[in-house]
Design a protein around this motif. Sequence first.
Motif, PDB file in Angstrom:
ATOM      1  N   ALA A   9       2.738 -35.894  34.346  1.00  0.00           N
ATOM      2  CA  ALA A   9       2.033 -34.663  34.701  1.00  0.00           C
ATOM      3  C   ALA A   9       0.552 -34.784  34.342  1.00  0.00           C
ATOM      4  CB  ALA A   9       2.658 -33.478  33.966  1.00  0.00           C
ATOM      5  N   ASP A  10      -0.263 -33.983  35.016  1.00  0.00           N
ATOM      6  CA  ASP A  10      -1.702 -33.980  34.756  1.00  0.00           C
ATOM      7  C   ASP A  10      -1.976 -32.995  33.613  1.00  0.00           C
ATOM      8  OD1 ASP A  10      -4.389 -34.344  34.855  1.00  0.00           O
ATOM      9  OD2 ASP A  10      -4.684 -33.392  36.810  1.00  0.00           O
ATOM     10  N   LEU A  11      -1.813 -33.470  32.391  1.00  0.00           N
ATOM     11  CA  LEU A  11      -1.909 -32.603  31.221  1.00  0.00           C
ATOM     12  C   LEU A  11      -3.352 -32.252  30.872  1.00  0.00           C
ATOM     13  CD1 LEU A  11       0.674 -34.189  28.738  1.00  0.00           C
ATOM     14  CD2 LEU A  11       1.055 -32.623  30.633  1.00  0.00           C
ATOM     15  N   THR A  12      -3.510 -31.085  30.272  1.00  0.00           N
ATOM     16  CA  THR A  12      -4.802 -30.708  29.712  1.00  0.00           C
ATOM     17  C   THR A  12      -4.966 -31.401  28.356  1.00  0.00           C
ATOM     18  OG1 THR A  12      -3.907 -28.807  28.514  1.00  0.00           O
ATOM     19  CG2 THR A  12      -4.628 -28.446  30.800  1.00  0.00           C
ATOM     20  N   VAL A  39      -5.391 -41.242  23.269  1.00  0.00           N
ATOM     21  CA  VAL A  39      -6.129 -42.063  24.243  1.00  0.00           C
ATOM     22  C   VAL A  39      -5.217 -42.468  25.396  1.00  0.00           C
ATOM     23  CG1 VAL A  39      -7.263 -44.291  24.605  1.00  0.00           C
ATOM     24  CG2 VAL A  39      -7.839 -42.900  22.603  1.00  0.00           C
ATOM     25  N   ARG A  40      -3.989 -42.899  25.067  1.00  0.00           N
ATOM     26  CA  ARG A  40      -3.061 -43.322  26.121  1.00  0.00           C
ATOM     27  C   ARG A  40      -2.720 -42.178  27.059  1.00  0.00           C
ATOM     28  NH1 ARG A  40       1.350 -47.367  23.286  1.00  0.00           N
ATOM     29  NH2 ARG A  40      -0.135 -48.944  22.591  1.00  0.00           N
ATOM     30  N   TRP A  41      -2.448 -41.001  26.493  1.00  0.00           N
ATOM     31  CA  TRP A  41      -2.067 -39.888  27.351  1.00  0.00           C
ATOM     32  C   TRP A  41      -3.223 -39.441  28.232  1.00  0.00           C
ATOM     33  CZ3 TRP A  41       1.676 -37.495  29.641  1.00  0.00           C
ATOM     34  CH2 TRP A  41       2.983 -37.683  29.195  1.00  0.00           C
ATOM     35  N   ARG A  42      -4.433 -39.546  27.742  1.00  0.00           N
ATOM     36  CA  ARG A  42      -5.574 -39.198  28.587  1.00  0.00           C
ATOM     37  C   ARG A  42      -5.721 -40.168  29.749  1.00  0.00           C
ATOM     38  NH1 ARG A  42     -10.003 -37.387  23.904  1.00  0.00           N
ATOM     39  NH2 ARG A  42      -9.096 -35.304  23.560  1.00  0.00           N
ATOM     40  N   GLN A  43      -5.272 -41.410  29.538  1.00  0.00           N
ATOM     41  CA  GLN A  43      -5.283 -42.389  30.623  1.00  0.00           C
ATOM     42  C   GLN A  43      -4.115 -42.174  31.584  1.00  0.00           C
ATOM     43  OE1 GLN A  43      -5.071 -45.891  28.152  1.00  0.00           O
ATOM     44  NE2 GLN A  43      -7.285 -46.242  28.212  1.00  0.00           N
ATOM     45  N   MET A  44      -2.947 -41.804  31.022  1.00  0.00           N
ATOM     46  CA  MET A  44      -1.728 -41.730  31.829  1.00  0.00           C
ATOM     47  C   MET A  44      -1.596 -40.451  32.637  1.00  0.00           C
ATOM     48  SD  MET A  44       1.173 -43.462  29.296  1.00  0.00           S
ATOM     49  CE  MET A  44       1.447 -41.915  28.472  1.00  0.00           C
ATOM     50  N   ARG A  45      -2.206 -39.365  32.169  1.00  0.00           N
ATOM     51  CA  ARG A  45      -1.975 -38.063  32.823  1.00  0.00           C
ATOM     52  C   ARG A  45      -2.353 -38.108  34.311  1.00  0.00           C
ATOM     53  NH1 ARG A  45      -6.557 -34.580  29.563  1.00  0.00           N
ATOM     54  NH2 ARG A  45      -8.375 -35.892  30.048  1.00  0.00           N
ATOM     55  N   GLY A  46      -1.458 -37.562  35.106  1.00  0.00           N
ATOM     56  CA  GLY A  46      -1.671 -37.543  36.543  1.00  0.00           C
ATOM     57  C   GLY A  46      -1.448 -38.873  37.233  1.00  0.00           C
ATOM     58  N   SER A  47      -0.968 -39.856  36.502  1.00  0.00           N
ATOM     59  CA  SER A  47      -0.780 -41.200  37.058  1.00  0.00           C
ATOM     60  C   SER A  47       0.678 -41.621  36.952  1.00  0.00           C
ATOM     61  CB  SER A  47      -1.670 -42.202  36.315  1.00  0.00           C
ATOM     62  OG  SER A  47      -3.036 -41.872  36.455  1.00  0.00           O
ATOM     63  N   THR A  48       0.955 -42.869  37.322  1.00  0.00           N
ATOM     64  CA  THR A  48       2.315 -43.404  37.239  1.00  0.00           C
ATOM     65  C   THR A  48       2.315 -44.708  36.446  1.00  0.00           C
ATOM     66  OG1 THR A  48       2.101 -44.672  39.288  1.00  0.00           O
ATOM     67  CG2 THR A  48       2.944 -42.415  39.470  1.00  0.00           C
ATOM     68  N   GLY A  49       3.460 -44.991  35.854  1.00  0.00           N
ATOM     69  CA  GLY A  49       3.676 -46.249  35.163  1.00  0.00           C
ATOM     70  C   GLY A  49       5.096 -46.707  35.409  1.00  0.00           C
TER      71      GLY A  49
END
Length: 205
Positions: free
Chosen positions: A138-141, A97-107
């Motif tokens: 990165a914008d992961l699949t 769930v976290r990675w689906r939120q984080m992908r393509g973004s910054t923290g």
Amino acid sequence: MPVPLVLASQSPARLSTLRSAGVEPRVIVSHVDEDAVLASLPDGTGPADAVLALARAKAEEVVAKHAPNALVLGCDSMLEFGGEILGKPGNAGTAIVRWRQMRGSTGVLHTGHWLVDARNGRAAKQTGATSSTTVHFADLTDEEISAYVATGEPLNVAGAFTVDGLGGPYVEAIDGDYHGVVGVSLPLLRHLLSEFGVAFHDLRA
């Protein structure tokens, strides 16, 4: 003879980082109740101060219970993302769930450092600071996320990622201190040591 350093952390990444810089610390893992420490903080405490409080609690506990005459470093890391503070996900579902939120973004990865100098039985001197580094994911699949989470690595690291391990390919860039993201900022540690009159090279064997 080098100045001995105690690392109040069980993190393999922190130990490896210090070793790569020529420092061989003694590891003593603290058993601080992190939830209790965070609950004791004033309302509105920001993530940079929260990780610093946790790092301080870890260092002080190790000094009090295990190393009363030592130079002790405590550290703690958290990821600030979307207005929330993310520690270790603990399970695969949460990590996905976290990675689906984080992908393509910054923290922003915050790592608190707290140094206690209680050498020679003298009254302990203390100092600390937080390293904060922006991380571009990165914008992961979905397939990439599942494959990474299946390795087990993201489950027990702050923010569900590493930059120095299997998660490296999934971090596009960082703005700030690389070592702070790994878990211990070497430049920041150098500055903290200098407050006690200790040079970084004094730690090396």
